[in-house]
Design a protein around this motif. Structure first.
Motif, PDB file in Angstrom:
ATOM      1  N   TRP A   1       0.844  -1.184   0.000  1.00 36.68           N
ATOM      2  CA  TRP A   1       0.000   0.000   0.000  1.00 36.68           C
ATOM      3  C   TRP A   1       0.883   1.239   0.000  1.00 36.68           C
ATOM      4  O   TRP A   1       1.849   1.326   0.759  1.00 36.68           O
TER       5      TRP A   1
ATOM      6  N   ARG B   1       0.574   5.781  -0.525  1.00 36.95           N
ATOM      7  CA  ARG B   1      -0.342   6.911  -0.531  1.00 36.95           C
ATOM      8  C   ARG B   1       0.373   8.131  -1.093  1.00 36.95           C
ATOM      9  O   ARG B   1       1.592   8.226  -1.063  1.00 36.95           O
TER      10      ARG B   1
ATOM     11  N   ARG C   1       4.781  10.071  -3.623  1.00 40.60           N
ATOM     12  CA  ARG C   1       4.115   8.847  -3.202  1.00 40.60           C
ATOM     13  C   ARG C   1       4.955   8.178  -2.118  1.00 40.60           C
ATOM     14  O   ARG C   1       6.175   8.068  -2.247  1.00 40.60           O
TER      15      ARG C   1
ATOM     16  N   ASP D   1      -3.070  11.842   7.532  1.00 39.76           N
ATOM     17  CA  ASP D   1      -3.226  10.618   6.739  1.00 39.76           C
ATOM     18  C   ASP D   1      -4.067  10.856   5.493  1.00 39.76           C
ATOM     19  O   ASP D   1      -4.236   9.948   4.677  1.00 39.76           O
TER      20      ASP D   1
ATOM     21  N   TYR E   1      -4.885   6.651  -1.633  1.00 38.87           N
ATOM     22  CA  TYR E   1      -4.212   5.406  -1.261  1.00 38.87           C
ATOM     23  C   TYR E   1      -4.229   4.446  -2.449  1.00 38.87           C
ATOM     24  O   TYR E   1      -5.281   4.235  -3.072  1.00 38.87           O
TER      25      TYR E   1
ATOM     26  N   GLY F   1      -6.413   3.953  -7.219  1.00 41.79           N
ATOM     27  CA  GLY F   1      -6.380   4.758  -6.007  1.00 41.79           C
ATOM     28  C   GLY F   1      -7.756   4.983  -5.414  1.00 41.79           C
ATOM     29  O   GLY F   1      -8.777   4.950  -6.118  1.00 41.79           O
TER      30      GLY F   1
ATOM     31  N   GLN G   1      -9.618   7.627  -2.352  1.00 42.76           N
ATOM     32  CA  GLN G   1      -9.390   8.806  -1.534  1.00 42.76           C
ATOM     33  C   GLN G   1      -9.742   8.538  -0.076  1.00 42.76           C
ATOM     34  O   GLN G   1     -10.812   7.994   0.232  1.00 42.76           O
TER      35      GLN G   1
END
Length: 125
Positions: A38, A40, A47, A91, A95, A118, A120
């Motif tokens: 993973w 983000r 990234r 955060d 993602y 991705g 959101q």
């Protein structure tokens, strides 16, 4: 070829939880052999690798999410998960799920060949 589709993103208040899913369209044998991860990307930032799982089930986490996020997978469903707890406004990002066949640096973007579109995640104060 491996197609990845993320789901589970949304809006949550700080301190809340979300679980992201990543469904892979490939055969189970191939899926079990893949490194999965993973990442983000927040607006204006690069990234960032968050969590990775090798084909043997071993995991790697970035310091920024260690203890709050957990990566897991269900090989019978060809699905990867990211359980996110104690979410913070920092955060907030898109993602991404990623997969690779030969991965040395588990949290390095360049190591992964396949990417989802991705999902959101927005965390409000």
């Amino acid at each position: 070829q491996v197609r990845l589709v993320e789901s589970g993103g949304g809006s949550v208040q700080a301190g809340g939880s979300l679980r992201l899913s990543c469904a892979a369209s490939t055969d189970t044998y191939t899926y079990k052999s893949l490194f999965m991860a993973w990442f983000r990307q927040a607006p204006g930032k690069e990234r960032e690798g968050l969590a990775a799982m090798a084909s043997d089930g071993s995991t790697t986490y970035a310091d920024s999410v260690k203890g709050r996020f957990a990566i897991s997978k269900d090989s019978a469903k060809n699905t990867l998960y990211l359980q996110m707890n104690s979410l913070k406004p920092g955060d907030t990002a898109i993602y991404y799920c990623a997969a690779g066949r030969f991965v040395a640096d588990h949290l390095a973007e360049v190591e992964y060949n396949y990417w989802g579109q991705g999902t959101q995640v927005t965390v409000s104060p």
